[in-house]
Scaffold this active site. Structure first.
Site: not given
Ligand SMILES: *Cc1c(COP(=O)(O)O)cnc(C)c1O
Length: 400
Positions: A187, A215, A246
């Site tokens: 990330s 991602h 995302k």
């Molecule tokens: C954003 C993210 C999460 C958490 O997901 P949310 O739905 O925002 O709580 C978990 N793992 C990774 C690698 C992330 O980038």
């Protein structure tokens, strides 16, 4: 000021001094490539809304329809007061999209990791995580009580040495469960896990793999299922995790895998059991996002994102691997010092560009960075405008 607030203020002063102060910036517009903060418009390179779906009419309409049909709130945990139809429709769509027998959704990706890892492992087990996995997996690995080992980022030799140690622990009658946790696209660095080799390795040692595709889902692979699809190993990954917040443009987290895995989580995942279900609108929006990602528009948006990322990498001078077929939408520029990274972000904001200075504890101390994320809604002109802003940075701040 009372003693409590005095103590907290001293801690906050230290954060400021270390360049680690964080504050909320109120946004008076929807998420998009142009956002409005304090009456000013900014070009936004900070969001994980990779395919530009967060404010897409199809998702907005699906959310509004779910409010009409199912109301604003869910009432209780899904095990307590009945499980609203939009969650089941979402999970059916997800399982079909991922090509797994079943899927389960949670209120967030964070809650997904916490509930899943603590459901699967206990004190007699071993959990092995990549050094750079997301905070939610680190927190869950600590909370589950298993022995925690960390391998150097993407270093399979280091991972193997830990697996060798884990197997030697198997002299006790009860062989410990061994779970490896990694991310498909990291990330804060935007690099990929060596997934195929990792899957070979974990199979050789009889370990399980949990892959966080936060991602990569919606972006990579022929059907945009993620890195496991791109590397043709999806059916060998025991636990596929992701977020609905995302590329899917909504909110929530998910696990995709076997029916037994999902049934175990329904029975054992505390963040699922002891938490009110998300609002039905979130489930409906996420489902609309998944449907859209699978269709022609999803393919077009994913292609458009690739071309924007290429241009962004060129502009930032990180085009080294620009010939790779699939690029991640995350392009970091390492700055190092926390206060310097803040100064860079502030100077860019003064040029009308909004992006975060990523600092400890999100990344290690002394490896603060600017993190540019591209979305399918960015235009070539947006990237050109960013290039101009970077060239106009004051001379005390080198153009990253
Ligand atoms: C954003 C993210 C999460 C958490 O997901 P949310 O739905 O925002 O709580 C978990 N793992 C990774 C690698 C992330 O980038």
């Amino acid at each position: 000021m009372n003693a409590f607030d005095q103590e907290l203020t001293a801690r906050l002063d230290q954060l400021r001094q270390d360049g680690l102060w964080r504050e909320l910036r109120r946004l008076d517009s929807p998420q998009g490539t142009r956002i409005c903060i304090g009456g000013q418009e900014y070009l936004n390179f900070s969001s994980n809304d990779y395919l530009g779906l967060a404010n897409h009419p199809a998702l907005r309409e699906a959310a509004a329809r779910a409010v009409q049909d199912f109301g604003a709130g869910a009432g209780a945990s899904r095990l307590i007061c009945g499980s609203l139809a939009p969650f089941h429709e979402l999970e059916e769509s997800l399982a079909a999209f991922k090509g797994t027998p079943a899927a389960l959704t949670f209120s967030t990706g964070y809650a997904t990791a916490l509930g899943t890892i603590t459901a699967l492992l206990g004190a007699d087990d071993i959990v092995i995580v990549d050094k750079l996995v997301h905070a939610c997996c680190v927190d869950a690995a600590r909370l589950c009580g298993a022995k925690l080992r960390v391998f150097r980022h993407n270093d399979l030799d280091d991972l193997e040495s830990i697996l060798v140690w884990a197997v030697t622990k198997a002299t006790t009658p009860q062989r410990p469960r061994v779970l490896i946790i990694t991310e498909s696209v990291f990330s804060m660095d935007g690099d990929f896990a060596p997934l195929r080799a990792l899957v070979e390795l974990k199979d050789r040692y009889g370990a399980w793999l949990m892959l966080d595709e936060a991602h990569a889902t919606g972006l990579l692979g022929e059907h945009r299922r993620g890195l496991a699809e791109l590397e043709s190993v999806a059916d060998r990954v025991e636990i596929q995790m992701g977020t609905l917040g995302k590329a899917f443009g909504a909110s929530g987290g998910y696990i995709a895998g076997s029916r037994a895995l999902v049934d175990l989580l329904i029975n054992r995942a505390r963040s699922f059991i002891f938490s009110t279900a998300p609002v039905p609108a979130a489930a409906a929006a996420a489902r609309a996002g998944i449907e859209l990602v699978q269709g022609k528009e999803g393919a077009e948006r994913a292609d458009k994102l690739q071309s924007i990322v290429r241009q962004l990498r060129q502009t930032l001078g990180t085009g080294a691997d620009a010939n790779t077929a699939s690029l991640s939408a995350i392009v970091p520029k390492l700055v190092g010092d926390e206060n310097d990274a803040l100064a860079h972000a502030t100077a860019l904001r003064e040029q009308g560009v909004f992006l975060p200075a990523i600092r400890y504890p999100t990344v290690a101390r002394g490896s603060a960075r600017l993190r540019f994320t591209a979305t399918a809604n960015h235009t070539e002109q947006d990237i050109t405008q960013l290039g101009v802003a970077l060239r106009n940075l004051p001379p005390t701040i080198p153009a990253a």
